[in-house]
Design a protein around this motif. Structure first.
Motif, mmCIF file in Angstrom:
data_model
loop_
_atom_site.group_PDB
_atom_site.id
_atom_site.type_symbol
_atom_site.label_atom_id
_atom_site.label_comp_id
_atom_site.label_asym_id
_atom_site.label_seq_id
_atom_site.Cartn_x
_atom_site.Cartn_y
_atom_site.Cartn_z
ATOM 1 N N MET A 195 2.945 16.445 4.937
ATOM 2 C CA MET A 195 2.408 15.877 3.711
ATOM 3 C C MET A 195 1.220 14.969 4.019
ATOM 4 N N LYS A 196 1.168 14.467 5.227
ATOM 5 C CA LYS A 196 0.151 13.497 5.610
ATOM 6 C C LYS A 196 -1.260 14.001 5.328
ATOM 7 N N ASN A 197 -2.051 13.104 4.754
ATOM 8 C CA ASN A 197 -3.478 13.305 4.492
ATOM 9 C C ASN A 197 -3.812 14.362 3.448
ATOM 10 N N ASN A 198 -2.844 14.998 2.807
ATOM 11 C CA ASN A 198 -3.242 15.956 1.784
ATOM 12 C C ASN A 198 -3.146 15.363 0.380
ATOM 13 N N ILE A 199 -2.723 14.124 0.283
ATOM 14 C CA ILE A 199 -2.764 13.430 -0.996
ATOM 15 C C ILE A 199 -3.302 12.025 -0.766
ATOM 16 N N ASN A 200 -3.966 11.508 -1.757
ATOM 17 C CA ASN A 200 -4.561 10.181 -1.641
ATOM 18 C C ASN A 200 -3.920 9.244 -2.655
ATOM 19 N N MET A 201 -2.616 9.238 -2.698
ATOM 20 C CA MET A 201 -1.912 8.479 -3.718
ATOM 21 C C MET A 201 -2.125 6.985 -3.616
ATOM 22 N N ALA A 204 2.546 1.404 6.651
ATOM 23 C CA ALA A 204 3.384 1.629 5.465
ATOM 24 C C ALA A 204 3.078 2.983 4.826
ATOM 25 N N LYS A 205 1.807 3.341 4.780
ATOM 26 C CA LYS A 205 1.422 4.642 4.218
ATOM 27 C C LYS A 205 2.051 5.791 5.008
ATOM 28 N N ILE A 206 1.979 5.685 6.313
ATOM 29 C CA ILE A 206 2.526 6.740 7.178
ATOM 30 C C ILE A 206 4.036 6.824 7.016
ATOM 31 N N ALA A 207 4.695 5.679 6.985
ATOM 32 C CA ALA A 207 6.156 5.659 6.819
ATOM 33 C C ALA A 207 6.547 6.259 5.470
ATOM 34 N N PHE A 208 5.800 5.940 4.433
ATOM 35 C CA PHE A 208 6.076 6.472 3.098
ATOM 36 C C PHE A 208 5.893 7.997 3.085
ATOM 37 N N HIS A 249 8.571 -2.696 5.098
ATOM 38 C CA HIS A 249 7.155 -2.756 4.718
ATOM 39 C C HIS A 249 6.993 -3.504 3.397
ATOM 40 N N HIS A 250 6.796 -4.813 3.507
ATOM 41 C CA HIS A 250 6.688 -5.627 2.295
ATOM 42 C C HIS A 250 5.426 -5.318 1.501
ATOM 43 N N ASP A 251 4.408 -4.818 2.164
ATOM 44 C CA ASP A 251 3.207 -4.429 1.424
ATOM 45 C C ASP A 251 3.477 -3.200 0.550
ATOM 46 N N LEU A 252 4.406 -2.369 0.948
ATOM 47 C CA LEU A 252 4.807 -1.227 0.130
ATOM 48 C C LEU A 252 5.582 -1.699 -1.102
ATOM 49 N N GLU A 253 6.405 -2.720 -0.903
ATOM 50 C CA GLU A 253 7.132 -3.297 -2.038
ATOM 51 C C GLU A 253 6.145 -3.882 -3.051
ATOM 52 N N ARG A 254 5.092 -4.508 -2.578
ATOM 53 C CA ARG A 254 4.047 -5.040 -3.465
ATOM 54 C C ARG A 254 3.354 -3.909 -4.211
ATOM 55 N N THR A 255 3.072 -2.816 -3.521
ATOM 56 C CA THR A 255 2.428 -1.670 -4.158
ATOM 57 C C THR A 255 3.332 -1.095 -5.250
#
Length: 187
Positions: free
Chosen positions: A1-7, A18-22, A116-122
């Motif tokens: 899935m990596k790099n094929n969406i820019n969510m 955090a992006k990679i983990a998500f 990943h607290h920055d993911l929680e913020r997002t």
């Protein structure tokens, strides 16, 4: 899935880790037109991101579908009440055309928040956008004329008019198909 969406392009504060983990927790799903992503009476277990296509959220009342929201490419969606409360959903989410989504399970998302607290913020920002959209729709339906509601839809979400049926648009705008047809005929 990596790099094929820019969510996460719309959330510049999210770190790469955090992006990679998500993205590792995502799976993709292709849904045919009319297929349900979520169904009333069941607990919603996924947060979705539309990669291609469109969807609508609707309730059933007296054997009629009442559309409450539309989602397009680049947008997150879920049956929010059920997703958060873990109670059976009141709503259905239906693909309006062949639609490709990325999705993450509720439990996976919670585990990611711990690391990943920055993911929680997002996620909070996603919820804020959902809330603002819901409030705008409420105000939109209560205080604007039928004509103004349709004109606003044309201005702010013109792709909906191209992709949704007249009946879906009419219920979303809280008007009859006949009223919508008259308004469209005069514009």
């Amino acid at each position: 899935m990596k790099n094929n969406i820019n969510m996460f392009d719309q959330f510049p504060g999210l770190g790469e880790e955090a992006k990679i983990a998500f993205e590792k927790e995502l799976d993709s799903l292709l849904v045919d037109k009319g297929g349900l992503l979520e169904q009333e009476g069941k607990v919603c277990d996924h947060l979705y991101f539309i990669i291609e296509g469109s969807a609508r959220s609707f309730y059933r009342k007296e054997n009629k579908d009442i559309t409450v929201s539309f989602s397009l490419e680049g947008e997150f969606l879920t049956a929010m009440h059920s997703f958060i409360s873990r109670k059976p959903s009141y709503e259905n989410i239906e693909a309006m055309e062949k639609t490709k989504v990325a999705r993450i399970k509720y439990e996976s998302l919670l585990k990611l928040f711990e690391k990943h607290h920055d993911l929680e913020r997002t996620y909070r920002l996603i919820l804020e956008r959902y809330y603002v959209s819901l409030e705008e729709q409420l105000i939109f339906s209560k205080f604007k004329s039928a004509r103004d509601r349709y004109l606003d839809l044309m201005d702010y979400r013109p792709k909906i008019i191209q992709r949704a049926s007249v009946g879906q648009i009419a219920t979303y705008l809280d008007m009859s198909i006949e009223t919508l047809s008259r308004i469209r005929g005069k514009i």
